[in-house]
Structures are given as C-alpha cells and as structure tokens.
Design a protein around this motif. Sequence first.
Motif, PDB file in Angstrom:
ATOM      1  N   MET A   1       0.888  -1.048   0.056  1.00 29.59           N
ATOM      2  CA  MET A   1      -0.121   0.004   0.019  1.00 29.59           C
ATOM      3  C   MET A   1       0.856   1.225   0.065  1.00 29.59           C
ATOM      4  N   THR A   2       0.392   2.348  -0.571  1.00 28.83           N
ATOM      5  CA  THR A   2       0.830   3.726  -0.337  1.00 28.83           C
ATOM      6  C   THR A   2       0.713   4.250   0.927  1.00 28.83           C
TER       7      THR A   2
ATOM      8  N   ARG B   1      -0.845   6.825   2.234  1.00 27.33           N
ATOM      9  CA  ARG B   1      -2.207   6.988   2.185  1.00 27.33           C
ATOM     10  C   ARG B   1      -3.254   6.010   2.283  1.00 27.33           C
ATOM     11  N   GLU B   2      -3.016   5.039   1.497  1.00 26.42           N
ATOM     12  CA  GLU B   2      -3.840   3.959   1.425  1.00 26.42           C
ATOM     13  C   GLU B   2      -3.646   3.038   2.738  1.00 26.42           C
TER      14      GLU B   2
ATOM     15  N   ALA C   1      -7.515   8.447  -3.609  1.00 30.15           N
ATOM     16  CA  ALA C   1      -6.951   7.287  -2.792  1.00 30.15           C
ATOM     17  C   ALA C   1      -7.788   6.310  -2.513  1.00 30.15           C
TER      18      ALA C   1
ATOM     19  N   ARG D   1      -8.207   4.023  -5.692  1.00 29.79           N
ATOM     20  CA  ARG D   1      -6.982   3.146  -5.850  1.00 29.79           C
ATOM     21  C   ARG D   1      -7.068   1.950  -4.698  1.00 29.79           C
ATOM     22  N   LEU D   2      -7.576   2.240  -3.705  1.00 27.11           N
ATOM     23  CA  LEU D   2      -7.573   1.287  -2.626  1.00 27.11           C
ATOM     24  C   LEU D   2      -8.589   0.133  -3.016  1.00 27.11           C
TER      25      LEU D   2
ATOM     26  N   LYS E   1      -7.230  -2.156  -5.529  1.00 22.41           N
ATOM     27  CA  LYS E   1      -6.338  -3.130  -4.968  1.00 22.41           C
ATOM     28  C   LYS E   1      -7.139  -4.265  -4.261  1.00 22.41           C
TER      29      LYS E   1
END
Length: 225
Positions: free
Chosen positions: A152-153, A155-156, A195, A198-199, A202
């Motif tokens: 994960m980034t 932020r994620e 964000a 993107r989460l 995934k």
Amino acid sequence: MKILLVASSDAERGYLSKAFRESANSVTAVDDVRYALYLSAQEPFDAVVMSGAGAAQLDALAGMLPSFAALSGAPAIVLALSGVKAEDRVRMLRLGADACFVQPYSFLEMLERMLALHRASNPRAANAEMPAELALDALTRELVQGNTRVPMTKREFLLLECLLRHANTPVARDTLIRYAWPERDDVDPSSVNLAVSRLRRKLATHGFHCKVDTISRFGYQLSTH
C-alpha cells in the motif's frame, strides 16, 4: 498507528514527525504536554510520544504521567529523555510510562517497541466483526489476508487502518482526512476520492473479502461481509 507527538524543540518535533509519517503512521505533533493531555482525552491515540525532556523537567513530567496512563483509550506512553540517570527512567516507568529511551536513541528501536506495544494491546478485541485473517503489516506497509500480501502507499495504508478500526461502520470523511492527512490543514476532496479509488481497485484485483462503500453525504465504510 495514530501517534500524538510532544516535543518542545522545533527540530526534534520536525524530525520525529517526518520519521513517523514515513513509516506510515498518522501523527499529530504539539509542543506542550498539557495541551497533549487535553487532546488525548478528546480523541483516541495508539501512542503518546514525549521527547526532549531533561532532568529539569522530570518533576513536572512525573506529575502528569499518571493522568496519561489513566486515559480511557490506554495509549502506549513512550518517553525519549535527555541527560537522565537509570533511576530517573525507573521512576518514569513506575509512574506509567511503557517505554523510556535516553538520547541519543535509535528511532528504529523506538518504532519497533511501539509496534510491539500496539500488538500487545490486541486492537482486534475492540471489533469482533473484523475478519481474523485480515491484517495490516506496519513493517512492510502491506495488507495481508492468508497468503496474499499487497503493498500500500502511505495514504492507502492510513485510510485502510482508519477504516479497519471501524469495520462495518460508517466513517466520516473528515475523520479519514484527519487520520490520513494529519500534516495538512486543507485537503482537496478529489485527493480523498483518488486514494479511495486506488484502494478499491487493489482490494478487488487481489480478491480481498472486503470492500469500501461510499456513504452518501457522510464518508466511507469498510464492509467485511
């Protein structure tokens, strides 16, 4: 983790804030211990880190430690002191500190100790609805389910950590922003939307047994069933 950092020195506060955030933690940084006690009584933190106090400030700090130790959220109390003796450290531990370091100290050792205290606090007990196999690995910044591990980034990771704390319960957008963007006063809603998108991708791509639902005009919810 959600960390409340207290340091009177601008340099020390800046260094630790940056180091903790780069390790995927949500950090609120202040320069006054009394204000920190007020904040920690208003909202839960996983850890309160007090850095920079020396021998001259020990008596004042000792007088406030029992109040921090008695907080309902039971945050880990971590001290990073300067110029103190072994008996001073023992005194702080007896008054409620969970860990006491002396400068110069290893930031990595401090972080590992905080993670160990966080694991020992068993956060899953507060939310029986969270799937036992779903977890966040703070060391690798990965979401883990069984043998599946997805990076994960920052932020994620913070968004997911906040949502996991309230699994199957709506979380206000403002709460997510304060948790995942604690260093910024003004966050564009599009940054949050991006964000979260993107989460979601995934989670769906890797077959996780959870999803992020939008709660109209309120925020988001991590649904685990």
